[in-house]
Design an enzyme around this catalytic site. Structure first.
Site, mmCIF file in Angstrom:
data_model
loop_
_atom_site.group_PDB
_atom_site.id
_atom_site.type_symbol
_atom_site.label_atom_id
_atom_site.label_comp_id
_atom_site.label_asym_id
_atom_site.label_seq_id
_atom_site.Cartn_x
_atom_site.Cartn_y
_atom_site.Cartn_z
ATOM 1 N N CYS A 164 7.508 -6.276 3.840
ATOM 2 C CA CYS A 164 6.922 -8.341 3.065
ATOM 3 C C CYS A 164 6.429 -8.255 1.485
ATOM 4 O O CYS A 164 7.090 -7.076 1.007
ATOM 5 C CB CYS A 164 5.442 -7.840 3.696
ATOM 6 S SG CYS A 164 4.476 -6.587 3.348
ATOM 7 N N HIS A 203 -1.989 0.121 0.896
ATOM 8 C CA HIS A 203 -3.510 -0.429 1.141
ATOM 9 C C HIS A 203 -4.346 -0.328 0.787
ATOM 10 O O HIS A 203 -6.181 -0.028 0.853
ATOM 11 C CB HIS A 203 -2.938 0.945 2.644
ATOM 12 C CG HIS A 203 -1.858 1.157 3.045
ATOM 13 N ND1 HIS A 203 -1.109 2.489 2.687
ATOM 14 C CD2 HIS A 203 -1.201 0.663 4.170
ATOM 15 C CE1 HIS A 203 0.184 2.517 3.464
ATOM 16 N NE2 HIS A 203 -0.295 1.399 4.152
ATOM 17 N N CYS A 242 -1.473 -3.854 -2.075
ATOM 18 C CA CYS A 242 -1.306 -5.286 -2.092
ATOM 19 C C CYS A 242 -2.098 -6.232 -2.628
ATOM 20 O O CYS A 242 -3.254 -6.330 -1.934
ATOM 21 C CB CYS A 242 -0.532 -5.410 -0.371
ATOM 22 S SG CYS A 242 -0.382 -6.581 -0.025
ATOM 23 N N GLU A 266 -6.265 1.086 4.280
ATOM 24 C CA GLU A 266 -6.953 0.322 4.509
ATOM 25 C C GLU A 266 -7.783 -0.478 3.921
ATOM 26 O O GLU A 266 -8.902 -1.009 3.530
ATOM 27 C CB GLU A 266 -5.939 -1.287 4.446
ATOM 28 C CG GLU A 266 -6.358 -2.722 4.405
ATOM 29 C CD GLU A 266 -5.544 -3.402 4.531
ATOM 30 O OE1 GLU A 266 -4.294 -3.342 5.972
ATOM 31 O OE2 GLU A 266 -6.154 -4.509 5.701
ATOM 32 N N SER A 312 0.820 0.733 11.181
ATOM 33 C CA SER A 312 -0.362 -0.461 12.076
ATOM 34 C C SER A 312 -0.186 -1.805 12.550
ATOM 35 O O SER A 312 0.322 -1.994 13.708
ATOM 36 C CB SER A 312 -1.865 -0.422 11.304
ATOM 37 O OG SER A 312 -2.126 -2.388 11.557
#
Lengths: 276, 276
Positions: free
Chosen positions: B12, B70, B92, B122, B215
Site C-alpha cells: 500500500c 504502525h 503511515c 498500531e 493484521s
C-alpha cells in the site's frame, strides 16, 4: 375478551409540558396544532380559550403566541420576536436539542442529514436551523446519487424507529470519513415502541389510538401490524368496528404521545359496554 | 491451472513510503519491525544496513531512529525527541490520522472506543494518544457491561473489516446520545478486501501471501476463507504444498499490504514450475 394496555403508552413528557403551558396561558393562540390530537386541542379551546392559527403572520405586537411541541422554523420565531409578539415556547426540549445540533453542525461545516419526514413540522423546524442547508431522507435510497461532504452529522426525527435510522447510518458510515450520529429519537418513543412490540406479539387484536397525522402513532401502528395482523389505528371510540373483536381473546391497546388518557378510557369503556 | 492475481493486492501507499524512507536512511535502525514482513526487513538490513531494535531505550543522542509504519506510543516518541535522537517518522499517514483523532476526541471529553487488536503496535500507538484513556474492543460483546460517557468517538484499526466495525457501531449508536464514527479503515484495505472477495468467489483455490503477524493479511485470509474453502495463508513459496492444486482450475492470489512484489513473484514462479 381481555383488554390489556401496553406497559408504556400515551402522553410523553413534552406533550404533558405543552398542555400545562397552554392551560397556564388562557386567551392565547398556538401557531399550528399544539400537539397532533384534534380532540385535545378542542378541549383546550373550550376550557382554556387557547385558539389555533395556521399562520405566524396573524400575531400582532403584544399578542400571546404559543409555539407548538414540534417547534417552528427559526425564521418564523425570529419574525415573531422582532414583531414584539409575546412568545410562549412549548417546543418539546427533545426537539429543541436536534434544532441546536442542526445549527451547530451546519456552522461547523458538516453536511447535515436529517432522517425524517420533510413535510412534518418538527422536521421543517429542525431543518431551518441548519444555516447552510440540510438533506432530509426517509431511507438510504435517497442518498445514493448524492455527494456529501466528508464529514456528516446525522440527526433523527424524535419519533422514528431506531432500526430505520440505523439503516441510514449503516449506508453512510463506510462511505464517508466521519459520520457523527446523534441519537435524537426520544426515550418516550423508545419505551412506547418497545411496549407495543411486546404486547402485539401476544395479543390477537391490537388498537393503536392517536391522531391520523401523528408520526409517533404511525410508527407504533407499523410495529403493531408487523407482529399482529389484526391491528387498527383509530383516533377515538367512534372509529371502532366491533366485528374486529369476534372470537378474540386478548385486545392490546397502545396510544401515541399526543393521545390523552380520557380518549383511551372512552375507547376501553365503549368496548367493555359492547363485548363480553 | 490458471493463476490470477486479485485486482488490488500487496504494497500500500504507507508501506511503499516507509520502504523508500528506510532506503534513503542507510545505517539507521527501526524501533520494531518497519513493516510486518520479515523477508523485506532482512533485505533492508542486507542492502541498506537498516537495523532493527526492539526497544526505544537503546537510541542515544544523534542516533537515527526510524519510526515504523504502525507508529509508536506518544510517550516513547517524546522520550526519543527529548533524548535528542534523530527521529525519522515512517508512520503511515493513515495511522497518524487516528492518533490525532484519539487525542482530539479524548481532550474534547469523548469516551474513546478503538475497534482493533489491543496487542497490535498500531493500536498501542493510537491508544497512547487518547490522553484520558481509551477502550480497545474487537466486538460489541466487550462493551456490554461497560458504562461510557454519553458522547463516544469510535475509531477503527486501519486494517479491519468494515462489517465487523459496523457491528460495534450498531451496538453503540442506539445506546448513547452521540456516536462519532470515524472511518479510519484505509482505502488500500478496502480495495484489497473487495478484490479478494471478488476473486475468492470464482477461484477454487486461494493463496493469501503475507506475514503471519500481519493484521491486514489475516483479514484478507478471513474473507477468502469465507468464500473459498481451499484458502491458504502463506508467507512465501516455502509454505506451498502442491497437493493443494490437484484438480484445480483457477488459483487466485492476493497479498497483504506489507508483502513485496518479489515474494509474490517467487510464489507464482514456483507454482508454474511444478504445475501445468
Amino acid at each position: 375478551m381481555q383488554i390489556q394496555l401496553a406497559e408504556n403508552y400515551g402522553f410523553c413528557f413534552g406533550v404533558k409540558r405543552a398542555i400545562k403551558i397552554a392551560e397556564d396561558n388562557k386567551n392565547s393562540s398556538t401557531y399550528g396544532p399544539l400537539i397532533h390530537n384534534s380532540k385535545e386541542i378542542a378541549r383546550l379551546e373550550d376550557d382554556f380559550q387557547v385558539g389555533l392559527t395556521d399562520s405566524h403572520k396573524v400575531f400582532k405586537a403584544g399578542d400571546k403566541a404559543i409555539v407548538r411541541t414540534h417547534g417552528i422554523q427559526k425564521q418564523e420565531l425570529e419574525e415573531l420576536k422582532n414583531n414584539n409578539v409575546n412568545v410562549v415556547d412549548a417546543t418539546c426540549p427533545y426537539v429543541t436539542k436536534p434544532q441546536e445540533i442542526a445549527q451547530n453542525m451546519s456552522e461547523a461545516g458538516y453536511s447535515v442529514v436529517i432522517f425524517g419526514d420533510e413535510a412534518h413540522p418538527e422536521i421543517k423546524g429542525v431543518k431551518s436551523y441548519a444555516t447552510n442547508g440540510a438533506l432530509v431522507v426517509t431511507s438510504s435510497k435517497e442518498l445514493q446519487d448524492i455527494k456529501l461532504k466528508e464529514k456528516i452529522a446525522l440527526i433523527a426525527q424524535t419519533t422514528r424507529k431506531v432500526e430505520d435510522y440505523m439503516e441510514v447510518a449503516n449506508y453512510l458510515i463506510p462511505r464517508y470519513k466521519e459520520v457523527r450520529v446523534f441519537n435524537t429519537i426520544c426515550n418516550a418513543t423508545f419505551e412506547n415502541q418497545e411496549a407495543v412490540l411486546n404486547l402485539s406479539k401476544k395479543a390477537d387484536v391490537m388498537l393503536v389510538i392517536g391522531g391520523k397525522n401523528s408520526s409517533n402513532t404511525k410508527q407504533l401502528f407499523s410495529i403493531s401490524k408487523d407482529n399482529c395482523a389484526d391491528s387498527y389505528h383509530i383516533e377515538d371510540e367512534k372509529d371502532l368496528d366491533f366485528s374486529w373483536f369476534k372470537n378474540k381473546k386478548l385486545c392490546g391497546i397502545s396510544a401515541g404521545a399526543s393521545t390523552p388518557d380520557w380518549i383511551i378510557q372512552n375507547v376501553i369503556d365503549t368496548i367493555e359496554s359492547k363485548i363480553d
